[in-house]
Design a protein around this motif. Structure first.
Motif, PDB file in Angstrom:
ATOM      1  N   TRP A 284      -5.040   4.312   3.589  1.00 19.41           N
ATOM      2  CA  TRP A 284      -3.844   4.512   2.771  1.00 19.41           C
ATOM      3  C   TRP A 284      -4.193   4.788   1.306  1.00 19.41           C
ATOM      4  O   TRP A 284      -3.342   4.677   0.429  1.00 19.41           O
ATOM      5  N   THR A 285      -5.444   5.154   1.063  1.00 18.03           N
ATOM      6  CA  THR A 285      -5.912   5.466  -0.291  1.00 18.03           C
ATOM      7  C   THR A 285      -6.353   6.916  -0.321  1.00 18.03           C
ATOM      8  O   THR A 285      -6.992   7.400   0.610  1.00 18.03           O
TER       9      THR A 285
ATOM     10  N   THR B  79       3.174   2.184   1.916  1.00 16.77           N
ATOM     11  CA  THR B  79       3.296   2.767   3.248  1.00 16.77           C
ATOM     12  C   THR B  79       4.686   3.321   3.517  1.00 16.77           C
ATOM     13  O   THR B  79       4.860   4.129   4.432  1.00 16.77           O
TER      14      THR B  79
ATOM     15  N   ARG C  42       4.022   2.710  10.761  1.00 15.29           N
ATOM     16  CA  ARG C  42       3.441   2.749   9.424  1.00 15.29           C
ATOM     17  C   ARG C  42       3.032   1.339   8.963  1.00 15.29           C
ATOM     18  O   ARG C  42       2.847   1.110   7.766  1.00 15.29           O
TER      19      ARG C  42
ATOM     20  N   LEU D  59       0.815  -1.217   0.000  1.00 16.09           N
ATOM     21  CA  LEU D  59       0.000   0.000   0.000  1.00 16.09           C
ATOM     22  C   LEU D  59       0.849   1.269   0.000  1.00 16.09           C
ATOM     23  O   LEU D  59       0.390   2.332   0.400  1.00 16.09           O
TER      24      LEU D  59
ATOM     25  N   ASP E  73       2.443   9.470   0.364  1.00 20.73           N
ATOM     26  CA  ASP E  73       2.490   8.035   0.611  1.00 20.73           C
ATOM     27  C   ASP E  73       1.133   7.456   0.236  1.00 20.73           C
ATOM     28  O   ASP E  73       0.238   8.161  -0.237  1.00 20.73           O
ATOM     29  N   GLY E  74       0.948   6.160   0.435  1.00 24.40           N
ATOM     30  CA  GLY E  74      -0.318   5.553   0.082  1.00 24.40           C
ATOM     31  C   GLY E  74      -0.504   5.428  -1.423  1.00 24.40           C
ATOM     32  O   GLY E  74       0.417   5.644  -2.213  1.00 24.40           O
TER      33      GLY E  74
ATOM     34  N   GLN F  96      -7.303  -0.340   4.544  1.00 19.20           N
ATOM     35  CA  GLN F  96      -6.830  -0.007   3.194  1.00 19.20           C
ATOM     36  C   GLN F  96      -7.249   1.400   2.803  1.00 19.20           C
ATOM     37  O   GLN F  96      -6.463   2.146   2.190  1.00 19.20           O
TER      38      GLN F  96
END
Length: 326
Positions: free
Chosen positions: A189-190, A28, A49, A26, A199-200, A186
């Motif tokens: 992290w989107t 991270t 993380r 993902l 990030d993500g 999820q």
């Protein structure tokens, strides 16, 4: 977790910038680096993380850090020095994964230079590949390269085995989509274009339905809620399906597996071949056991990949150097 601060040299900065291009679950980017002047660099797992639900033991977190470690080794060779690597140097701090020191002068090999050049070319693919097959010699080379780093590459070319793995990936992805806790993890992290991050994964990382290939992908955009069935499928454009597996399953093995993975990915990228990750069943314990029993001859599966020529790739963002290097 606290990190010791040290004097950061230009060479250390150069190494860390290369390390940061590694893939991670993902995106991270779960790593931190501590520079000790000209002595070397410490690699730490940034456990804050991590993904406690999808990756409760930190296996994939350490895999990502292993990929970053390989990039540091490679870049040090590019600069003309042999890397001196000490893994898990502090028994009291399991998050201190490695220290990389500057060894004797050495001239990088042609292969090492090709891998270094591929650092900027490697990107994670999503969706169907072009129909062009991979050269057989490339597959043999990737087997040798991963074995050199302590892992084995299993090519899933048997029709029945591919069908089984596709089903296990589908069941694993379904677990992620229907379990509210996993879906929330999820989603954290989107991100959408209106609120970009360093990030993500952007929700529109792929404009195609995640179920358009034989191995289904992660549904970052929530397309399956609106379209349960993809408008079109490209089963013949799935690419080469491979499993990276190991005889052991402990943090040191995970760190080695990440280095094997990155060596494979860079060698492939140097030949215009990208990888799509399908690790969903490896994040569900009973499914990972099934993969191990049926597809890796008892070895522990670490990564599931599709390899092929991608029509489009998109570079994912990276954190600022100041956020990862101290």
């Amino acid at each position: 977790m606290s990190f010791r601060s040290g004097r950061t040299s230009h060479a250390s900065t150069f190494l860390v910038r290369a390390a940061m291009t590694a893939p991670s679950l993902l995106n991270t980017q779960p790593w931190r680096f501590v520079a000790d002047g000209d002595m070397g660099i410490e690699l730490h797992a940034d456990t804050g993380r991590g993904l406690p639900l999808a990756d409760p033991h930190g296996r994939e977190l350490v895999l990502g850090c292993g990929a970053a470690l390989f990039n540091m080794r490679l870049t040090m060779l590019h600069l003309g020095f042999r890397p001196v690597v000490h893994t898990f140097p502090d028994p009291q701090d399991p998050a201190h994964l490695a220290t990389v020191g500057w060894g004797a002068y050495t001239r990088p090999t042609d292969e090492e230079q090709r891998l270094y050049t591929a650092l900027g070319r490697r990107h994670t693919a999503h969706g169907p590949f072009l129909p062009e097959p991979l050269p057989p010699d490339l597959v043999d080379d990737m087997r040798d390269l991963t074995h050199r780093e302590g892992a084995d590459l299993h090519v899933i070319d048997d029709v029945a085995q591919r069908r089984l793995l596709a089903e296990l990936v589908r069941v694993g992805e379904e677990a992620h989509r229907t379990d509210a806790r996993l879906a929330t993890e999820q989603a954290a992290w989107t991100w959408r274009l209106a609120r970009p991050r360093d990030d993500g994964v952007p929700a529109d990382v792929s404009v195609l339905h995640p179920d358009s290939t034989a191995l289904v992908g992660r549904d970052y955009a929530g397309l399956t809620d609106m379209f349960p069935t993809p408008p079109r499928r490209w089963p013949t454009r799935t690419g080469l399906v491979v499993l990276l597996a190991t005889g052991k399953d402990d943090p040191l093995t995970w760190l080695r597996s990440g280095q094997a993975l990155q060596r494979l990915l860079l060698h492939a990228a140097g030949h215009g071949v990208m990888a799509a990750f399908h690790t969903q069943p490896l994040e569900v314990p009973h499914l990972r056991t099934r993969v191990r029993q049926a597809l890796t001859a008892g070895q522990f599966p670490q990564v599931i990949l599709r390899l092929g020529h991608a029509p489009h790739v998109r570079a994912l963002p990276r954190r600022a150097l100041a956020d990862v290097l101290g």
